[in-house]
Scaffold this motif. Structure first.
Motif, mmCIF file in Angstrom:
data_model
loop_
_atom_site.group_PDB
_atom_site.id
_atom_site.type_symbol
_atom_site.label_atom_id
_atom_site.label_comp_id
_atom_site.label_asym_id
_atom_site.label_seq_id
_atom_site.Cartn_x
_atom_site.Cartn_y
_atom_site.Cartn_z
ATOM 1 N N LEU A 963 47.377 38.236 49.450
ATOM 2 C CA LEU A 963 47.895 38.162 47.668
ATOM 3 C C LEU A 963 47.044 37.357 46.682
ATOM 4 O O LEU A 963 47.188 37.543 45.798
ATOM 5 C CB LEU A 963 49.254 36.767 48.495
ATOM 6 N N GLY A 964 45.976 36.395 47.586
ATOM 7 C CA GLY A 964 45.405 35.367 46.938
ATOM 8 C C GLY A 964 44.505 36.701 45.792
ATOM 9 O O GLY A 964 43.289 36.174 45.158
ATOM 10 N N VAL A 965 43.580 37.439 46.865
ATOM 11 C CA VAL A 965 42.760 38.778 46.556
ATOM 12 C C VAL A 965 43.039 39.414 45.264
ATOM 13 O O VAL A 965 42.896 39.328 44.236
ATOM 14 C CB VAL A 965 42.329 39.260 47.784
ATOM 15 N N VAL A 966 44.784 39.156 45.501
ATOM 16 C CA VAL A 966 45.565 40.647 44.167
ATOM 17 C C VAL A 966 45.255 39.316 43.100
ATOM 18 O O VAL A 966 44.902 40.018 41.921
ATOM 19 C CB VAL A 966 46.842 40.784 44.724
ATOM 20 N N VAL A 967 45.643 38.291 43.166
ATOM 21 C CA VAL A 967 46.391 37.662 42.024
ATOM 22 C C VAL A 967 44.515 36.911 41.752
ATOM 23 O O VAL A 967 44.200 37.178 40.261
ATOM 24 C CB VAL A 967 46.558 36.594 41.946
ATOM 25 N N ILE A 968 43.521 36.760 42.031
ATOM 26 C CA ILE A 968 42.445 36.496 41.671
ATOM 27 C C ILE A 968 41.487 38.156 40.688
ATOM 28 O O ILE A 968 41.155 36.952 39.890
ATOM 29 C CB ILE A 968 41.314 36.076 42.630
ATOM 30 N N GLY A 969 41.853 38.530 41.413
ATOM 31 C CA GLY A 969 41.126 39.820 40.522
ATOM 32 C C GLY A 969 41.721 40.500 39.703
ATOM 33 O O GLY A 969 41.574 41.012 38.655
ATOM 34 N N GLY A 970 43.325 40.387 39.715
ATOM 35 C CA GLY A 970 44.447 40.544 38.463
ATOM 36 C C GLY A 970 44.705 40.009 37.411
ATOM 37 O O GLY A 970 44.095 40.336 36.386
ATOM 38 N N LEU A 971 44.369 38.515 37.728
ATOM 39 C CA LEU A 971 43.961 37.558 36.656
ATOM 40 C C LEU A 971 42.587 37.944 36.233
ATOM 41 O O LEU A 971 42.596 37.878 34.093
ATOM 42 C CB LEU A 971 43.870 35.738 37.453
ATOM 43 N N ILE A 972 41.332 37.846 36.733
ATOM 44 C CA ILE A 972 39.849 37.635 35.602
ATOM 45 C C ILE A 972 39.770 39.142 35.360
ATOM 46 O O ILE A 972 39.829 39.160 34.012
ATOM 47 C CB ILE A 972 39.328 38.129 37.149
ATOM 48 N N SER A 973 40.410 40.802 35.022
ATOM 49 C CA SER A 973 40.896 41.495 34.891
ATOM 50 C C SER A 973 41.744 41.686 33.873
ATOM 51 O O SER A 973 41.078 41.733 32.478
ATOM 52 C CB SER A 973 40.475 42.955 35.034
ATOM 53 N N SER A 974 42.615 40.637 33.507
ATOM 54 C CA SER A 974 43.002 41.164 32.306
ATOM 55 C C SER A 974 43.730 39.863 31.181
ATOM 56 O O SER A 974 43.610 40.421 30.746
ATOM 57 C CB SER A 974 45.072 40.208 32.986
ATOM 58 N N THR A 975 42.455 38.325 31.962
ATOM 59 C CA THR A 975 42.163 37.840 31.085
ATOM 60 C C THR A 975 41.417 38.269 30.016
ATOM 61 O O THR A 975 41.087 38.365 28.851
ATOM 62 C CB THR A 975 41.426 36.444 32.147
ATOM 63 N N PHE A 976 40.257 38.802 30.521
ATOM 64 C CA PHE A 976 39.756 40.010 29.537
ATOM 65 C C PHE A 976 39.755 40.655 28.706
ATOM 66 O O PHE A 976 39.205 40.607 27.533
ATOM 67 C CB PHE A 976 38.404 40.547 30.519
#
Length: 1013
Positions: A963-976
């Motif tokens: 869950l942590g991996v998904v949120v970190i990856g998704g937040l980084i890409s979505s922020t950019f």
């Protein structure tokens, strides 16, 4: 705003509220129960019935089928599985989630009551409720390699009652050990000389030791009880038991038998590290706390060990200690996340006061959350604690946005109070909207049914409570502290770097807004690439907790002798002894099935999954048994690492043929380590068929003959005597080996009614058969399961490949094939989570439509949701994590989190257009530069606070790691992508007003204003 004004006018009230939160928050921590996972209800009932001396076919025809026909019409019934074995019938009824099991249980009992005339006379079915929370919490053992009988007596008569008295303990089971008895070993030759039978000797012993009341009799002024009898207090005294012969002469037991103390032959096995032991298993009630029971049991053990130092009780496994370690590990991850978040705030603001102002929102939100959790009856478990870990970064998001806005207004307003009020007003609507969007995505999670809903609703509620508390904190506590502490933003190196980044971003977005088609093309291409990544990511129901515990199940051939079973287990034990990472292991065996519990060292060099793979390979070629190796986890579901193919049909012969085809196919698959089927080689039986007419003519009945043969083979218990405070059974037996083989039955002599003797074979014959060990049915059809053990982490992929290959097989007509095991559960739970994701996205859209009062702008924000999959799938692939229930819950969370940055950006853009009259293009450029810092800060705090969880630091974090991996990856890409893609779509949706200006008609004043605003 009224809430902010109230906080600024009443600072003492805020202080008192915070003081109350500290007091009640801390007390709630000590008052909440600790568990590994939330309590889960399983909508399943089981019907059990005993039919003595009946074979599997008779049980299936006369008992199981009758019960199935009666209960098949129950409301909410999902599936019905039955097993018919020798003397026993079991029907498992699985109902749809949400079914009222108490009501169904009443209906089920009514239907069973109506079967009284349809079932055999001595069959009485009973109902059992299945629970995922009633489980073994502790395993204890006592060394029984010497003086086994006294150790067993101590365990049953002193230890077991003490443990059963512990509040919350459901049952205490004692296994292993050898029990002593008094063996009366008959001399067959002397029996013949005196014309005696085993029954004569047994009757003499039973009648010699007796006590009979004779009524009451007077003695002076009192009436006293009168009784009489004869007792034997030692086994030696039994030698003087008189036996009357037909001639009237009297002999003594010692004349025809040898009397001695003996130990039971082991029909079960219990060992630890190769040494015989007595194992004690403690099960808890469904509602009891494993941690509390563990603590109380430890006190009992300490007391017993102090009183009996020569018989120490050792702890083999303590789930309470495991739970404590897991929760402390998650708590340390939580603290680490708080520290990382504070460090990020300090770096960006460059002022310790500003960092402390935002930092106060974390303890405020945590304490408020804990109080509400305690009030709502939630427990501290890895899921609810994981919710706090996930919420740490999000708790400060609102506070960051509010404080950053206050700083910006402070550059304009000289008065801190005015700056706090105006700064909060500017972003109040956006922080409320962003909080609501995050909260609403967890509502579907909290209301989901099935296993996923029961597991993750605690996490969902925890995050909802935390975010609601953080919103209140941002609108009250942050403005108040801003006024009181009067922080000043220091223009240090980080500030100058951020200014350069903001300027660079302003120039970049100005250019990219003229290249809308290219931006969209690149984003869509990345999304397509991320879709291709999914095929390289493994899938599983739920990740395993690496608790260093392994279970080895061993199923031996039917009717295999205990000595041979022990040899097989010794072979596995020898394999375990060679592994330096193994700390302890215990063996339990009985009734044709055996299990070995393996516990690894804390400082092991191999992961539990690696050890499981190694043991599977080393036990794959063992003969005369089926060996299954799996990692044990605190989770109630998943982690089986098996591929199971279910075959159903009405013809067992066809099913056996189909099972052979599937098993042969699975053996050729490189991902399958070993293969087995639920079909047994049959249970060999020998039946004594008595000629009723001949036997009755000789004064014998078939039941008398069978009773005599049974006593000759197994012996008979004549009586019990008490010696030195211990009770011993007195068994009359023939010498060992007298009747050991079927051929020995030819020498059995029966005493007729006239007193003469005839051979057994004169009135009976022996017939041999090979009956199935058990018969399984699924929804009324015969069921055969073919299972294959896989390597850790590849079960889902292997299952899909096996399923595809199995569908290509030419199976006999009438045989149906489906995937069972975890694959079936995974499909059901994943479907529920996919529905939750769709609901979450729709709820987010509703909130934004209400916030912006515009369908267009709501759709613009919603566009950021699918693009979070780019980083999420990439992160899963890089981290080697799987797609499971936890990672899918991460996608649900992303649906509400990734839109927050877009909301902040678009809300401020709309404010600039409305209040300053800027065009869409100019407003986007200025809003992007102004809101870049809070967007980066909120993203960094959330991402960095989740790094300990994503790295799996500590015990028990494996469940939430993906869950942590998904949120970190998704937040980084979505922020950019939010900073680039959202402005692009915003312009497209604005129509003519969204046209980018050309150089020749670009207004210079607007350009300057956008640059220096």
């Amino acid at each position: 705003m009224n809430l902010t004004k109230l906080a600024l006018r009443r600072p003492v009230a805020i202080f008192v509220c915070i003081l109350a939160l500290v007091i009640y928050g801390v007390s709630s921590i000590f008052g909440m129960e600790m568990e590994q996972t939330p309590q889960m209800e399983m909508p399943m009932l089981m019907v059990r019935a005993s039919y003595s001396n009946a074979g599997p076919e008779d049980v299936e025809e006369l008992v199981t089928s009758v019960i199935e026909d009666a209960v098949g019409s129950l409301d909410g019934l999902k599936s019905m599985t039955s097993t018919s074995s020798e003397g026993n019938a079991m029907v498992a009824l699985e109902f749809e989630y949400g079914t009222d099991t108490e009501e169904v249980k009443t209906d089920l009992q009514d239907k069973l009551n109506q079967l009284e005339r349809q079932l055999p006379d001595d069959v009485e079915p009973s109902i059992m409720e299945m629970s995922m929370n009633q489980s073994s919490v502790m395993s204890l053992y006592l060394d029984a390699s010497e003086n086994s009988d006294s150790v067993l007596y101590y365990a049953e008569n002193e230890v077991q009652p003490e443990l059963e008295a512990v509040s919350g303990v459901a049952s205490v089971e004692v296994m292993g050990g050898k029990r002593q008895y008094i063996r009366i070993q008959l001399d067959e030759e002397k029996l013949g000389q005196y014309n005696l039978t085993m029954s004569d000797v047994s009757s003499a012993i039973a009648s010699a030791d007796f006590s009979t009341p004779a009524g009451t009799i007077g003695r002076g002024d009192q009436d006293i009880t009168l009784k009489g009898g004869e007792h034997f207090d030692t086994y030696e005294s039994l030698a003087e038991v008189p036996i009357t012969l037909q001639s009237g002469d009297i002999i003594y037991l010692q004349d025809v038998a040898d009397i001695q103390m003996a130990e039971d032959e082991n029909s079960s096995i219990s060992r630890a590290r190769g040494r015989e032991n007595v194992m004690i298993s403690i099960d808890k009630n469904q509602s009891a706390s494993a941690v509390t029971i563990s603590s109380k049991v430890q006190d009992v053990i300490a007391s017993l060990n102090a009183a009996n130092p020569d018989k120490p009780i050792n702890v083999m496994n303590d789930s309470g200690e495991t739970i404590r370690e897991s929760l402390m590990s998650v708590a340390s991850t939580l603290v680490l996340g708080v520290i990382i978040t504070m460090a990020v705030l300090l770096v960006f603001f460059g002022d310790i006061k500003a960092s402390l102002i935002v930092g106060t929102s974390m303890p405020f939100s945590l304490l408020t959350t804990l109080i509400i959790m305690s009030y709502c009856g939630l427990t501290l478990n890895t899921l609810s604690m994981g919710g706090l870990v996930i919420g740490i970064g999000m708790m400060v998001d609102n506070s960051i946005v509010v404080l950053e806005s206050c700083f910006r207004r402070g550059d304009v307003e000289r008065d801190f109070t005015e700056a706090a009020l105006e700064g909060t007003r500017l972003v109040a609507s956006s922080v409320v909207a962003s909080t609501i969007t995050t909260v609403v995505v967890f509502l579907p999670i909290s209301m989901m049914e099935g296993m996923a809903g029961q597991m993750f609703k605690h996490m969902g509620y925890t995050i909802i409570f935390a975010l609601t508390a953080s919103l209140i904190s941002a609108l009250t506590l942050i403005p108040l502290l801003f006024c009181r502490l009067k922080p000043r933003e220091h223009k240090g190196r980080i500030t100058r770097v951020m200014e350069r980044i903001e300027n660079a971003y302003g120039r970049l977005i100005a250019r990219l807004l003229n290249l809308k088609a290219l931006v969209i093309l690149v984003a869509v291409s990345l999304l397509v690439v991320s879709g291709a990544m999914v095929t390289h990511i493994d899938t599983e129901l739920m990740p395993m907790m690496d608790q260093g515990s392994i279970r080895i199940s061993v199923e031996t051939k039917p009717a295999l002798k205990t000595e041979k079973v022990s040899q097989i287990l010794e072979g596995i034990e020898a394999i375990l002894e060679e592994q330096p990472d193994i700390d302890e292991y215990s063996v339990r065996s009985g009734s044709g099935s055996s299990s070995i519990s393996v516990y690894l060292k804390d400082d092991r060099s191999m992961e539990t999954g690696e050890m499981v793979d190694l043991l599977r390979e080393q036990t794959a070629d063992m003969t005369d048994c089926k060996v299954s190796v799996s990692a044990q986890s605190g989770m109630s579901i998943g982690g089986n690492a098996e591929v199971t193919v279910q075959l159903t049909g009405k013809d067992l012969t066809q099913l056996e043929e189909a099972a052979s085809q599937v098993a042969a196919m699975m053996k050729t698959h490189e991902g399958i380590v070993s293969t087995s089927t639920s079909l047994s080689d049959g249970n060999p039986q020998a039946e004594i068929v008595v000629d009723s007419l001949t036997s009755r003519s000789l004064g014998l009945t078939p039941s008398q003959i069978m009773s005599t043969v049974s006593n000759m083979i197994s012996g008979t218990t004549a009586t019990t005597i008490t010696q030195d405070g211990e009770e011993y059974s007195v068994r009359v037996v023939y010498p060992e080996g007298t009747y050991e083989d079927v051929s020995d039955l030819e020498g059995v002599m029966l005493k007729t009614g006239s007193g003469s003797y005839i051979p057994l074979m004169d009135v009976a014959s022996i017939e041999y058969s090979n009956a199935p060990q058990s018969l399984q049915k699924l929804d009324g059809k015969y069921l055969v399961e073919v299972s294959g053990q896989t390597r850790s982490g590849s079960a889902a992929k292997t299952s899909s490949e096996v399923s595809a290959q199995a569908m290509k097989l030419s199976l006999p007509e009438g045989v149906s094939l489906s995937m069972g095991g975890d694959m079936r559960s995974m499909n059901e739970e994943f479907s529920a989570i996919y529905t939750a994701i769709a609901s979450a996205i729709f709820l987010v859209f509703m909130v934004m439509a209400i916030q912006f009062n515009s369908i267009r702008f709501s759709l613009v924000v919603l566009i950021s949701v699918p693009f979070c999959a780019i980083g999420a799938f990439a992160a899963l692939l890089i981290a080697g994590s799987s797609i499971n229930m936890a990672s899918l819950i991460g996608f649900v969370q992303l649906a509400g989190t990734v839109v927050n940055n877009a909301i902040v950006l678009i809300d401020y853009t709309n404010t600039l257009r409305r209040e300053q009259g800027l065009s869409a293009y100019d407003a986007l450029c200025q809003a992007g530069r102004t809101r870049l810092r809070p967007i980066m800060m909120t993203t960094l705090t959330t991402v960095l606070s989740l790094i300990p969880l994503a790295m799996g630091i500590g015990t028990g974090t494996e469940t939430m790691q993906s869950l942590g991996v998904v949120v970190i990856g998704g937040l980084i890409s979505s922020t950019f992508l939010t900073l680039i893609l959202i402005p692009t779509f915003y312009l497209l949706f604005c129509g003519k007003d969204g046209q980018t200006p050309k150089k020749r008609d670009f207004h210079p004043i607007r350009r300057l204003r956008a640059r220096f605003a």
